[in-house]
Scaffold this active site. Structure first.
Site, PDB file in Angstrom:
ATOM      1  N   LYS A 197      38.327  -2.740 -25.546  1.00 33.23           N
ATOM      2  CA  LYS A 197      37.788  -3.019 -26.879  1.00 33.23           C
ATOM      3  C   LYS A 197      38.665  -4.029 -27.607  1.00 33.23           C
ATOM      4  CE  LYS A 197      39.205  -0.984 -30.386  1.00 33.23           C
ATOM      5  NZ  LYS A 197      39.687  -0.025 -31.406  1.00 33.23           N
ATOM      6  N   LEU A 239      39.779   5.725 -36.530  1.00 34.87           N
ATOM      7  CA  LEU A 239      38.500   5.823 -35.838  1.00 34.87           C
ATOM      8  C   LEU A 239      38.471   4.911 -34.613  1.00 34.87           C
ATOM      9  CD1 LEU A 239      36.515   5.656 -39.177  1.00 34.87           C
ATOM     10  CD2 LEU A 239      36.898   7.717 -37.815  1.00 34.87           C
ATOM     11  N   PRO A 240      37.486   5.093 -33.718  1.00 34.23           N
ATOM     12  CA  PRO A 240      37.481   4.301 -32.486  1.00 34.23           C
ATOM     13  C   PRO A 240      37.313   2.799 -32.683  1.00 34.23           C
ATOM     14  CG  PRO A 240      36.190   6.289 -32.194  1.00 34.23           C
ATOM     15  CD  PRO A 240      36.527   6.206 -33.656  1.00 34.23           C
ATOM     16  N   LYS A 252      47.698  -6.986 -35.454  1.00 41.16           N
ATOM     17  CA  LYS A 252      47.527  -5.983 -34.400  1.00 41.16           C
ATOM     18  C   LYS A 252      46.737  -6.542 -33.217  1.00 41.16           C
ATOM     19  CE  LYS A 252      47.214  -2.145 -32.122  1.00 41.16           C
ATOM     20  NZ  LYS A 252      46.506  -0.953 -32.568  1.00 41.16           N
TER      21      LYS A 252
END
Length: 343
Positions: A286, A96-97, A209
């Site tokens: 983001k 998902l975003p 990450k």
């Protein structure tokens, strides 16, 4: 005493659920990952079942149509909600975003965790949840805790390798969760990637990450700066890229994702397609914000990270058309900033 028809039907549903895999989130990355996962599962077990779900229903319908056009023997179903997906499938993968979408998919009334809480006692224990979204670590840990309270196994498994790696099935998965959850998830992840790295407890995969993308986001900017400076000094972009890629400046941002067209004659980075088909600049922004936010909360200095975050933000403010283009398009922003007419 012979089992009743209802008992036999329940056993059949449980057996089929264990053989069914759901994928939620069919964007650029998710659609490629789902394709490889379903194809490899189908090859491994022809009786496997598959479920797809997306916030844009047409995306799920299109994915099903395209997959069945190539593999008509597959059993693939489209559902409207994540809760419906986990009712049908014992393994659920989400891509998902960001944090808000993960919250929606997992915790809203039609989401995964409320559905788990409505099951009979043994069903959640037969459920594996894999979230490959890059999101806020604290949000991920909170959702994993709720899933574990419902007796399901869950891992965070963000990926490295981009859209090209997703398509080729060569992604690296950075995994956080219990060792039991990791061991159950590893065979699933190998259907979509080549390197599966266990990083530690819940949130550890995301932490790794975020740190990796912090490095990448900074590197892509300085590669763009160096390529522009080299051209201003009269260097051929291909020659300069060759020097960087065989010297101490070598990095993925230059050797694979170089932002200058024709600088990598043996490869096809997004710049050769007007920066289409890569990792969107808005997603890189983001990730830079995730890094700077978590660093601020833990008093870890990020002077370059903050500068890179602000540069990506300004690039999108003055050039909003770059939002969905690969983040190497920051080169175009810097080029326009300097008024350089060279390609």
């Amino acid at each position: 005493m012979k089992p009743t028809l209802r008992v036999l039907q329940a056993l059949d549903r449980c057996t089929m659920r264990a053989k069914t895999t759901a994928f939620i989130g069919l964007g650029r990355m998710g659609s490629e990952m789902a394709h490889n996962l379903f194809l490899n599962k189908l090859s491994e077990s022809p009786h496997s079942g598959f479920v797809v779900c997306d916030a844009i229903p047409a995306s799920a319908v299109s994915f099903r149509h395209n997959f069945l056009s190539r593999f008509p023997e597959a059993h693939i179903e489209v559902v409207d909600t994540p809760g419906q997906a986990v009712r049908i499938a014992g393994t659920v993968v989400t891509m998902l975003p960001s944090s808000p979408e993960v919250n929606t998919v997992y915790t809203e009334p039609s989401g995964i965790i409320p559905a788990l809480r409505s099951f009979s006692a043994n069903i959640p224990q037969q459920t594996l949840l894999i979230d490959s979204t890059t999101l806020d670590v604290d949000v991920a840990r909170r959702i994993a805790s709720a899933a574990e309270e419902s007796k399901a196994l869950m891992i965070d498994a963000p990926v490295s390798g981009g859209v090209a790696g997703a398509k080729a099935g060569t992604l690296s998965f950075l995994v956080g969760g219990t060792e039991a959850a990791f061991q159950k998830a590893e065979p699933i992840l190998t259907h979509m990637g080549k390197r599966i790295i266990y990083c530690g407890s819940s949130g550890a995969g995301l932490s790794a990450k975020i740190c990796n993308n912090l490095v990448l986001g900074v590197q892509q900017i300085v590669v763009a700066e160096a390529m522009l400076l080299g051209q201003a000094l009269g260097l051929d972009p291909g020659v300069l890229a060759g020097v960087i890629n065989s010297s101490t400046g070598a990095c993925w941002a230059s050797s694979v994702n170089n932002p200058v067209p024709s600088s990598l004659p043996d490869k096809s980075p997004p710049c050769e397609r007007d920066y289409e088909g890569g990792f969107a600049t808005t997603l890189m922004l983001k990730d830079m914000r995730l890094a700077t936010d978590i660093a601020s909360a833990r008093s870890s200095p990020l002077p370059l990270g903050q500068a890179a975050r602000d540069l990506y933000a300004h690039a999108l403010k003055v050039s909003p058309e770059l939002a969905r283009k690969d983040f190497s398009s920051v080169y175009r922003y810097l080029k326009d900033l300097g008024g350089d007419g060279q390609d």
